[in-house]
Design a protein around this motif. Structure first.
Motif, PDB file in Angstrom:
ATOM      1  N   HIS A   1      -5.717   2.431  -1.371  1.00  0.00           N
ATOM      2  CA  HIS A   1      -5.801   1.254  -0.505  1.00  0.00           C
ATOM      3  C   HIS A   1      -7.022   0.415  -0.897  1.00  0.00           C
ATOM      4  O   HIS A   1      -6.940  -0.806  -1.029  1.00  0.00           O
ATOM      5  CB  HIS A   1      -5.923   1.709   0.962  1.00  0.00           C
ATOM      6  CG  HIS A   1      -5.937   0.576   1.948  1.00  0.00           C
ATOM      7  ND1 HIS A   1      -4.901   0.335   2.806  1.00  0.00           N
ATOM      8  CD2 HIS A   1      -6.858  -0.382   2.209  1.00  0.00           C
ATOM      9  CE1 HIS A   1      -5.181  -0.722   3.549  1.00  0.00           C
ATOM     10  NE2 HIS A   1      -6.367  -1.178   3.208  1.00  0.00           N
TER      11      HIS A   1
ATOM     12  N   HIS B   1       0.837  -1.207   0.000  1.00  0.00           N
ATOM     13  CA  HIS B   1       0.000   0.000   0.000  1.00  0.00           C
ATOM     14  C   HIS B   1       0.869   1.252   0.000  1.00  0.00           C
ATOM     15  O   HIS B   1       0.623   2.207  -0.743  1.00  0.00           O
ATOM     16  CB  HIS B   1      -0.888   0.020   1.254  1.00  0.00           C
ATOM     17  CG  HIS B   1      -2.038  -0.931   1.194  1.00  0.00           C
ATOM     18  ND1 HIS B   1      -2.970  -0.918   0.180  1.00  0.00           N
ATOM     19  CD2 HIS B   1      -2.431  -1.925   2.022  1.00  0.00           C
ATOM     20  CE1 HIS B   1      -3.873  -1.868   0.401  1.00  0.00           C
ATOM     21  NE2 HIS B   1      -3.567  -2.493   1.501  1.00  0.00           N
TER      22      HIS B   1
ATOM     23  N   ALA C   1      -2.819   5.753   2.725  1.00  0.00           N
ATOM     24  CA  ALA C   1      -2.824   4.437   2.081  1.00  0.00           C
ATOM     25  C   ALA C   1      -2.872   3.306   3.095  1.00  0.00           C
ATOM     26  O   ALA C   1      -3.293   2.198   2.774  1.00  0.00           O
ATOM     27  CB  ALA C   1      -1.599   4.278   1.192  1.00  0.00           C
ATOM     28  N   THR C   2      -2.441   3.580   4.320  1.00  0.00           N
ATOM     29  CA  THR C   2      -2.484   2.543   5.345  1.00  0.00           C
ATOM     30  C   THR C   2      -3.632   2.776   6.334  1.00  0.00           C
ATOM     31  O   THR C   2      -3.947   1.906   7.133  1.00  0.00           O
ATOM     32  CB  THR C   2      -1.152   2.493   6.123  1.00  0.00           C
ATOM     33  OG1 THR C   2      -0.787   3.834   6.485  1.00  0.00           O
ATOM     34  CG2 THR C   2      -0.038   1.899   5.283  1.00  0.00           C
TER      35      THR C   2
END
Ligand SMILES: [Zn+2]
Length: 173
Positions: free
Chosen positions: A86, A6, A29-30
Protein backbone atom coordinates in the motif's frame (compact mmCIF):
# COMPACT_ATOMS: atom_id res chain seq x y z
CA UNK A 1 -4.52 4.84 -4.73
CA UNK A 2 -7.97 3.33 -4.66
CA UNK A 3 -8.81 0.24 -2.65
CA UNK A 4 -9.46 -1.80 -5.74
CA UNK A 5 -5.91 -1.19 -6.98
CA UNK A 6 -4.37 -1.89 -3.58
CA UNK A 7 -6.32 -5.12 -3.25
CA UNK A 8 -5.62 -6.31 -6.80
CA UNK A 9 -1.88 -5.65 -6.51
CA UNK A 10 -1.51 -7.32 -3.11
CA UNK A 11 -3.55 -10.34 -4.18
CA UNK A 12 -1.56 -10.70 -7.39
CA UNK A 13 1.75 -10.69 -5.52
CA UNK A 14 0.61 -12.93 -2.68
CA UNK A 15 -1.42 -15.54 -4.56
CA UNK A 16 1.43 -17.26 -6.44
CA UNK A 17 3.55 -17.41 -3.28
CA UNK A 18 1.03 -18.19 -0.58
CA UNK A 19 -2.57 -18.52 -1.83
CA UNK A 20 -3.90 -19.14 1.67
CA UNK A 21 -2.62 -15.75 2.84
CA UNK A 22 -4.38 -13.69 0.15
CA UNK A 23 -7.15 -12.43 2.49
CA UNK A 24 -4.51 -11.29 5.00
CA UNK A 25 -2.54 -9.55 2.26
CA UNK A 26 -5.67 -7.76 0.99
CA UNK A 27 -6.62 -6.75 4.51
CA UNK A 28 -3.11 -5.37 5.02
CA UNK A 29 -3.10 -3.66 1.64
CA UNK A 30 -6.14 -1.60 2.58
CA UNK A 31 -5.30 -1.26 6.28
CA UNK A 32 -3.46 2.08 6.09
CA UNK A 33 -6.72 3.64 4.87
CA UNK A 34 -9.29 1.80 6.97
CA UNK A 35 -7.20 2.15 10.10
CA UNK A 36 -7.69 5.90 9.73
CA UNK A 37 -11.45 5.36 9.88
CA UNK A 38 -11.19 2.98 12.81
CA UNK A 39 -9.04 5.39 14.74
CA UNK A 40 -11.33 8.30 13.97
CA UNK A 41 -14.38 6.32 15.07
CA UNK A 42 -12.74 4.89 18.18
CA UNK A 43 -10.98 7.98 19.45
CA UNK A 44 -13.27 10.59 17.95
CA UNK A 45 -10.49 12.85 16.81
CA UNK A 46 -9.30 13.91 13.42
CA UNK A 47 -6.74 11.62 11.81
CA UNK A 48 -4.51 13.08 9.18
CA UNK A 49 -4.80 11.23 5.87
CA UNK A 50 -1.59 9.44 4.99
CA UNK A 51 -0.22 10.12 8.45
CA UNK A 52 0.97 7.50 10.91
CA UNK A 53 -1.05 4.63 9.39
CA UNK A 54 1.04 5.13 6.26
CA UNK A 55 4.52 4.77 7.81
CA UNK A 56 6.56 2.32 5.77
CA UNK A 57 8.67 1.53 8.84
CA UNK A 58 5.62 0.31 10.76
CA UNK A 59 4.49 -2.03 8.00
CA UNK A 60 7.97 -3.45 7.56
CA UNK A 61 8.09 -4.04 11.32
CA UNK A 62 4.79 -5.91 11.15
CA UNK A 63 6.17 -8.08 8.33
CA UNK A 64 9.42 -8.63 10.24
CA UNK A 65 7.45 -9.61 13.34
CA UNK A 66 5.63 -12.19 11.24
CA UNK A 67 8.85 -13.48 9.71
CA UNK A 68 10.99 -13.69 12.82
CA UNK A 69 8.76 -13.73 15.88
CA UNK A 70 5.30 -15.15 15.37
CA UNK A 71 3.43 -15.73 12.16
CA UNK A 72 -0.07 -17.07 12.52
CA UNK A 73 -0.42 -19.23 9.37
CA UNK A 74 1.67 -16.72 7.44
CA UNK A 75 -1.04 -14.14 7.84
CA UNK A 76 0.94 -11.63 9.89
CA UNK A 77 3.82 -11.51 7.42
CA UNK A 78 1.42 -11.03 4.54
CA UNK A 79 -0.61 -8.47 6.45
CA UNK A 80 2.63 -6.50 6.90
CA UNK A 81 3.69 -7.00 3.30
CA UNK A 82 0.22 -5.92 2.18
CA UNK A 83 0.59 -2.71 4.18
CA UNK A 84 4.04 -2.19 2.65
CA UNK A 85 2.60 -2.65 -0.84
CA UNK A 86 0.00 0.00 0.00
CA UNK A 87 2.82 2.35 0.94
CA UNK A 88 4.67 1.66 -2.30
CA UNK A 89 1.54 2.29 -4.38
CA UNK A 90 0.72 5.51 -2.56
CA UNK A 91 4.33 6.60 -3.02
CA UNK A 92 3.72 6.57 -6.77
CA UNK A 93 1.08 9.26 -6.37
CA UNK A 94 1.46 13.00 -6.23
CA UNK A 95 0.60 13.22 -2.52
CA UNK A 96 3.43 10.87 -1.49
CA UNK A 97 3.75 9.05 1.84
CA UNK A 98 5.89 9.36 5.01
CA UNK A 99 8.62 6.79 5.75
CA UNK A 100 8.37 6.71 9.53
CA UNK A 101 7.50 8.46 12.77
CA UNK A 102 10.72 10.46 12.77
CA UNK A 103 9.83 12.44 9.68
CA UNK A 104 6.62 13.80 8.21
CA UNK A 105 8.29 14.50 4.91
CA UNK A 106 6.41 12.84 2.08
CA UNK A 107 8.37 10.42 -0.06
CA UNK A 108 7.77 9.64 -3.72
CA UNK A 109 8.74 6.67 -5.85
CA UNK A 110 9.40 7.12 -9.57
CA UNK A 111 8.68 10.83 -9.28
CA UNK A 112 5.22 10.35 -7.76
CA UNK A 113 3.30 11.40 -10.82
CA UNK A 114 0.27 9.12 -10.57
CA UNK A 115 -3.07 10.73 -9.82
CA UNK A 116 -5.20 8.66 -7.42
CA UNK A 117 -8.12 7.19 -9.33
CA UNK A 118 -6.58 8.18 -12.66
CA UNK A 119 -6.06 5.93 -15.66
CA UNK A 120 -2.38 5.31 -14.91
CA UNK A 121 -3.24 3.84 -11.53
CA UNK A 122 -5.40 1.17 -13.09
CA UNK A 123 -2.84 0.45 -15.80
CA UNK A 124 -0.24 -0.20 -13.10
CA UNK A 125 -2.62 -2.44 -11.16
CA UNK A 126 -3.48 -4.34 -14.34
CA UNK A 127 0.22 -4.69 -15.19
CA UNK A 128 1.06 -6.16 -11.78
CA UNK A 129 -1.84 -8.61 -12.06
CA UNK A 130 -0.75 -9.50 -15.61
CA UNK A 131 2.89 -10.07 -14.60
CA UNK A 132 1.82 -12.20 -11.64
CA UNK A 133 -0.40 -14.25 -13.93
CA UNK A 134 2.46 -14.83 -16.37
CA UNK A 135 4.88 -15.73 -13.57
CA UNK A 136 2.34 -18.15 -12.14
CA UNK A 137 1.70 -19.71 -15.50
CA UNK A 138 5.41 -19.94 -16.34
CA UNK A 139 6.42 -21.50 -13.03
CA UNK A 140 3.34 -23.69 -12.89
CA UNK A 141 2.73 -22.51 -9.36
CA UNK A 142 -1.01 -22.29 -9.94
CA UNK A 143 -3.36 -20.85 -7.38
CA UNK A 144 -3.26 -17.44 -8.95
CA UNK A 145 -6.98 -16.79 -8.71
CA UNK A 146 -7.42 -15.43 -5.20
CA UNK A 147 -11.03 -16.61 -4.88
CA UNK A 148 -9.89 -20.20 -4.57
CA UNK A 149 -7.43 -19.69 -1.83
CA UNK A 150 -9.01 -22.30 0.41
CA UNK A 151 -8.18 -24.98 -2.12
CA UNK A 152 -4.65 -23.64 -2.25
CA UNK A 153 -4.55 -23.89 1.54
CA UNK A 154 -5.68 -27.50 1.48
CA UNK A 155 -3.02 -28.19 -1.11
CA UNK A 156 -0.41 -26.58 1.13
CA UNK A 157 -1.41 -28.74 4.02
CA UNK A 158 -1.19 -31.87 1.92
CA UNK A 159 -4.85 -32.67 2.46
CA UNK A 160 -5.52 -32.86 -1.25
CA UNK A 161 -3.10 -33.72 -3.98
CA UNK A 162 -2.18 -31.58 -6.96
CA UNK A 163 -4.59 -33.19 -9.38
CA UNK A 164 -7.53 -32.72 -7.08
CA UNK A 165 -6.54 -29.17 -6.43
CA UNK A 166 -6.30 -28.42 -10.15
CA UNK A 167 -9.70 -29.99 -10.69
CA UNK A 168 -11.33 -27.87 -8.01
CA UNK A 169 -9.56 -24.58 -8.24
CA UNK A 170 -12.19 -23.15 -10.54
CA UNK A 171 -15.07 -24.13 -8.28
CA UNK A 172 -16.73 -21.04 -7.01
CA UNK A 173 -18.00 -22.46 -3.76
ZN1 LIG B 1 -3.47 5.16 1.39
Amino acid sequence: MKWISHTAIAAAICAPINPAAVPAACLGATAPDWLEWVERAALGHHVKHRGHTHYLAVWLLVAAFGLFVWDFRGWITWFGLGGSSHWLCDALTIQGVPIGWWSDRRVHVFGGRIRTGGGAEFIIAAMVVGIAAVVTWQTGAGGFLPFFYHWGGLYDQGIIDGIEWRAHRFDFL
